[in-house]
Each structure stands twice: as structure tokens, then as C-alpha cells.
Write an enzyme that holds these catalytic residues in place. Structure first.
Site, short mmCIF file in Angstrom:
data_model
loop_
_atom_site.label_atom_id
_atom_site.label_comp_id
_atom_site.label_asym_id
_atom_site.label_seq_id
_atom_site.Cartn_x
_atom_site.Cartn_y
_atom_site.Cartn_z
N PHE A 118 0.81 -1.22 0.00
CA PHE A 118 0.00 0.00 0.00
C PHE A 118 0.84 1.27 0.00
O PHE A 118 0.41 2.30 -0.52
CB PHE A 118 -0.98 -0.01 1.18
CG PHE A 118 -2.18 -0.87 0.93
CD1 PHE A 118 -3.25 -0.39 0.20
CD2 PHE A 118 -2.21 -2.17 1.39
CE1 PHE A 118 -4.35 -1.20 -0.06
CE2 PHE A 118 -3.30 -2.99 1.14
CZ PHE A 118 -4.38 -2.50 0.41
N GLU A 119 2.01 1.21 0.59
CA GLU A 119 2.86 2.39 0.54
C GLU A 119 3.49 2.55 -0.84
O GLU A 119 3.63 3.66 -1.34
CB GLU A 119 3.97 2.29 1.62
CG GLU A 119 3.46 2.28 3.05
CD GLU A 119 2.79 3.58 3.46
OE1 GLU A 119 3.01 4.62 2.78
OE2 GLU A 119 2.05 3.56 4.45
N GLY A 120 3.86 1.40 -1.45
CA GLY A 120 4.56 1.47 -2.73
C GLY A 120 5.97 2.00 -2.51
O GLY A 120 6.29 2.56 -1.47
#
Length: 264
Positions: A118-120
């Protein structure tokens, strides 16, 4: 021997020394890191009394944070102690401060994968959806140039993962300290991901943590409270909706691996 004993006793009675703030409008936070809530701000030249020191967010090569007599934490980088090392006792050790000596549980791989997904990964500094300078796997920087990051920018993938691991330790610690409920490793992972995303200060003052510590069913609380944390700048962000759903799904995944409370 008698003189030595008297000297030790005398040193223990010496009040916390005052040191001047070297930066302009330096924030003093609820914990030792840039993701904790700001409790007050010191003007340049203000003398602060340091009661203990601990590890936290690395600011320009200095990862020490000073707990002041005001009960909040300020980066040692902005305090003129005359040293880049410890000048007083560590917080939680004999001689003052707060906290314990127990190590928080390490997040499982499912938690690491969730946060990374989700952060990437971004090798260069960018501005996230809420307006904060960010780099790597969601590392929130202390300034627009991310000068608190100890690794060269642009980040390599390997250094990005090291920075993520460094950041997760702080959130594992704060969740372990604030949550008194019995939770398994997947539920713990959901909480670590949530606090990594929203900040320890916000988590600490949340209804979610209060309900857990009041003894309510863990998965019921997470299912009801996590979906409330989906806003950025007053708007519902689809990415946060997906992340909260993934955290709830992780929490509901059965496991016999226990995480909290920490046993010393």
C-alpha cells in the site's frame, strides 16, 4: 570507597541540566519520532531540561531524542548538549524517564507485505495524498528534502527496505506500549500497519485503542473502527479504504501466534 559512594549519590541528586534549542520553532512531540503528535514548540535559544534520552527518528544523522522536563520529546539534533551521544540516562533505565525494557514483537511477513504493497516504493522524495514529504515505502520526512533519512536519495530498493524496517520498529514499539489487550500476530500486524499509516499520536488518542483496552472483542473493534480512518484533507481516499479493508482481513486471518501483551 566511601568517597566514591558519596560521589555517585551526589550525581544522582543533580537536577536535569538545561541545554539551549538551536533551531527555529522546534517541535516537542508525544514520542521520539516525527510521526508523534506535537505537544509544544520551542523557540531558538530556549533552555530545555533533559530528563532522559532514547532512540527515535534519525534527524540529519542523529537518532537520539531528548525527553524534556515538559514531558515531551525533541530531536537531540536541535539541542546543544555538546555531544552527538548520550549525555544522561536512557529513558526506561534506572535514573528516570519512561517506557520499559521489553522488546516489542517483530511483525510477521504478511504485515511487511501489506505495508509495502500500500505504501509502494518511491526512490525520490514526493508529496503524499495528505501533503507530507515522503520517500521509500511511505517514510514521512521531517522536511521537504528528507534530510532525516540516513540513506542516499534516490533510494535503492535495498535501502528502501532497510528504511521500512527502521520505521516499522517505531510503530511496533508504540503499539506494544499502548495496547493492553491480548492480540495475535495478525491482529497486531493490522494495528502496526494502521499506526504506520496514521501515526502513533493519532492511534494513542483513538477510540479504537480505548475500546481494545476496555476488553472489547478485538476483531469487532477493528472491523468497526478501522473503516473510520479513510480521510485525507477532509475527503474519503479510495486507497485508504482498500488499506483498511486489507488490515481487517489480515486481523481476521486465524493464527496461534500470540503478540500482545508483551511478556518480559
Amino acid at each position: 570507597m566511601q568517597l566514591t559512594t558519596l560521589a555517585v549519590l551526589a550525581a544522582a541528586l543533580v537536577p536535569a541540566l538545561a541545554y539551549p534549542i538551536t533551531g527555529d520553532d522546534v517541535n516537542c512531540r508525544s514520542g521520539p519520532g516525527t510521526n508523534y503528535a506535537v505537544k509544544k514548540t520551542y523557540k531558538k535559544g530556549t533552555d530545555v531540561k533533559v530528563t532522559c534520552q532514547t532512540e527515535g527518528t534519525n534527524i540529519n544523522g542523529n537518532s537520539i531524542w531528548d525527553k524534556t522536563s515538559d514531558g515531551c520529546y525533541v530531536s537531540d539534533y536541535y539541542v546543544k548538549t555538546g555531544s552527538n551521544g548520550y549525555v544522561t540516562t536512557k529513558c526506561g533505565s534506572s535514573g528516570g524517564g519512561s517506557g520499559g525494557s521489553c522488546s516489542p514483537p517483530k511483525s510477521n511477513q504478511a504485515t511487511v507485505d501489506l505495508i509495502a504493497e500500500f505504501e509502494g516504493f518511491r526512490a525520490n522524495v514526493y508529496t503524499d495524498a495528505t501533503g507530507h514529504p515522503t520517500v521509500g515505502y511511505g517514510h514521512l520526512c521531517s522536511n521537504s528534502k528528507c534530510s532525516d533519512v540516513k540513506y542516499p536519495i534516490p533510494l535503492s530498493s535495498a535501502n528502501g527496505k532497510k528504511l521500512l524496517a527502521d520505521d516499522m520498529k517505531r510503530f511496533e514499539k508504540c503499539i506494544s506500549q499502548m495496547v493492553k489487550a491480548t492480540v495475535n500476530l495478525n491482529q497486531y500486524g493490522a494495528l502496526v500497519s494502521w499506526s504506520f499509516n496514521m501515526g502513533c499520536g493519532a492511534a494513542q488518542s483513538s477510540t479504537l485503542v480505548k475500546r481494545l483496552n476496555n476488553g472489547e472483542n478485538v476483531n469487532k473493534v477493528l472491523s468497526e473502527e478501522l473503516p473510520k480512518w479513510v480521510h485525507g484533507n477532509g475527503k474519503v481516499l479510495p486507497g485508504l479504504v482498500r488499506r483498511r479493508n486489507a488490515e481487517i482481513a489480515l486481523a481476521k486471518k486465524a493464527t496461534d501466534d500470540k503478540a500482545l501483551p508483551v511478556k518480559c
